[in-house]
Scaffold this motif. Structure first.
Motif, short mmCIF file in Angstrom:
data_model
loop_
_atom_site.label_atom_id
_atom_site.label_comp_id
_atom_site.label_asym_id
_atom_site.label_seq_id
_atom_site.Cartn_x
_atom_site.Cartn_y
_atom_site.Cartn_z
N VAL A 246 -1.45 -3.14 1.62
CA VAL A 246 -1.36 -1.99 2.50
C VAL A 246 -0.03 -1.98 3.23
N SER A 247 0.44 -0.77 3.55
CA SER A 247 1.65 -0.66 4.36
C SER A 247 1.33 -1.13 5.78
N ARG A 248 2.33 -1.60 6.46
CA ARG A 248 2.12 -2.24 7.76
C ARG A 248 1.65 -1.28 8.85
N ASP A 249 1.96 0.01 8.70
CA ASP A 249 1.45 0.97 9.68
C ASP A 249 -0.07 1.08 9.58
N LEU A 250 -0.62 0.91 8.37
CA LEU A 250 -2.08 0.95 8.20
C LEU A 250 -2.74 -0.28 8.81
N ILE A 251 -2.04 -1.40 8.80
CA ILE A 251 -2.57 -2.60 9.45
C ILE A 251 -2.73 -2.33 10.95
N LYS A 252 -1.73 -1.68 11.52
CA LYS A 252 -1.80 -1.36 12.95
C LYS A 252 -2.92 -0.37 13.27
N LEU A 253 -3.32 0.43 12.27
CA LEU A 253 -4.43 1.37 12.45
C LEU A 253 -5.78 0.72 12.21
N GLU B 248 -12.69 -4.14 3.77
CA GLU B 248 -13.14 -3.57 2.51
C GLU B 248 -12.90 -2.08 2.51
N VAL B 249 -12.43 -1.56 1.35
CA VAL B 249 -11.99 -0.17 1.24
C VAL B 249 -12.60 0.47 0.00
N HIS B 250 -13.01 1.72 0.16
CA HIS B 250 -13.43 2.53 -1.00
C HIS B 250 -12.27 3.49 -1.27
N ILE B 251 -11.87 3.55 -2.54
CA ILE B 251 -10.73 4.37 -2.93
C ILE B 251 -11.22 5.51 -3.81
N GLU B 252 -10.90 6.73 -3.40
CA GLU B 252 -11.29 7.91 -4.17
C GLU B 252 -10.81 7.76 -5.62
N GLY B 253 -11.73 7.98 -6.57
CA GLY B 253 -11.38 7.92 -7.99
C GLY B 253 -11.57 6.56 -8.62
N LEU B 254 -11.89 5.54 -7.82
CA LEU B 254 -12.12 4.21 -8.36
C LEU B 254 -13.50 3.71 -7.96
N GLU B 255 -14.13 2.98 -8.85
CA GLU B 255 -15.46 2.44 -8.56
C GLU B 255 -15.37 1.15 -7.76
N GLY B 256 -16.36 0.92 -6.96
CA GLY B 256 -16.47 -0.35 -6.24
C GLY B 256 -15.67 -0.39 -4.95
N THR B 257 -15.64 -1.58 -4.42
CA THR B 257 -14.97 -1.84 -3.15
C THR B 257 -13.76 -2.72 -3.39
N TYR B 258 -12.68 -2.40 -2.72
CA TYR B 258 -11.44 -3.18 -2.81
C TYR B 258 -11.22 -3.88 -1.47
N THR B 259 -10.63 -5.05 -1.52
CA THR B 259 -10.40 -5.84 -0.32
C THR B 259 -8.90 -5.95 -0.04
N VAL B 260 -8.52 -5.78 1.22
CA VAL B 260 -7.12 -5.91 1.61
C VAL B 260 -6.75 -7.40 1.59
N LYS B 261 -5.85 -7.76 0.69
CA LYS B 261 -5.41 -9.15 0.56
C LYS B 261 -3.89 -9.30 0.63
N ASP B 262 -3.18 -8.18 0.68
CA ASP B 262 -1.72 -8.24 0.63
C ASP B 262 -1.15 -7.14 1.51
N LYS B 263 0.10 -7.32 1.95
CA LYS B 263 0.76 -6.28 2.72
C LYS B 263 2.10 -5.95 2.07
N MET B 264 2.52 -4.73 2.29
CA MET B 264 3.71 -4.22 1.63
C MET B 264 4.96 -4.39 2.49
N ASN B 265 6.09 -4.15 1.89
CA ASN B 265 7.36 -4.18 2.59
C ASN B 265 7.34 -3.20 3.75
N LYS B 266 8.05 -3.51 4.81
CA LYS B 266 8.08 -2.69 6.02
C LYS B 266 8.57 -1.26 5.79
N ARG B 267 9.28 -1.02 4.71
CA ARG B 267 9.83 0.32 4.49
C ARG B 267 8.77 1.36 4.11
#
Length: 159
Positions: free
Chosen positions: A80-87, A94-113
């Motif tokens: 996830v982008s770091r602004d979403l971490i702050k939110l 755990e996250v549900h993503i439109e168009g994908l089955e199941g639950t995804y877990t936040v395990k990584d963060k993206m570059n600050k840009r």
């Protein structure tokens, strides 16, 4: 007499086992109470995909995520982008993503840009990542404040 002594020992063992399981059940209920549901959240983000290859991950350790987790093909995880971490979309949420089955877990963060963006982990399948491309999707998650999550507000208060 010997038979009665054996029954007493058996009773003590059974009582000890019962107390042990009752204690475990109580501890599980207590830990469930500690997890506080803060709110349900739905937001639209840009979703891309990434793989375990050096050009897309950490050089020398392609499975190592930013929080120290080891990613393996087949895992349903996202960065996830770091602004979403702050939110509130932080480590192990755990996250549900439109168009994908199941639950995804936040395990990584993206570059600050990056902002308002998730990156879906697709293991070694570079073709699947390319086919996914870049999409606007709705994600849904229940923000929890769990003291066992070292990044939670409750955990920070106890330090």
């Amino acid at each position: 007499m010997k038979h009665l002594l054996h029954n007493d020992r058996l009773s003590v063992v059974l009582l000890s086992i019962s107390l042990f399981f009752a204690s475990c059940s109580h501890n599980q209920q207590e830990s469930k109470k500690e997890v506080k549901k803060v709110n349900d959240t739905t937001m639209t983000v840009t979703a891309t995909a990434y793989n375990s290859i050096e050009s897309q991950t950490k050089k020398g350790n392609i499975g190592l995520a930013a929080w120290g987790d080891t990613l393996k093909p087949g895992m349903k995880t996202i960065a996830v982008s770091r602004d979403l971490i702050k939110l509130g979309l932080d480590h192990n949420e755990e996250v549900h993503i439109e168009g994908l089955e199941g639950t995804y877990t936040v395990k990584d963060k993206m570059n600050k840009r990056w902002t308002k963006k998730i990156d879906i982990y697709m293991g070694l399948d570079a073709k699947a990542a390319r086919e996914w491309g870049k999409k606007q999707v709705d994600i849904k998650f229940e923000k929890k404040d769990d003291p066992k999550d070292k990044f939670s507000k409750q955990a920070k208060k106890t330090k």
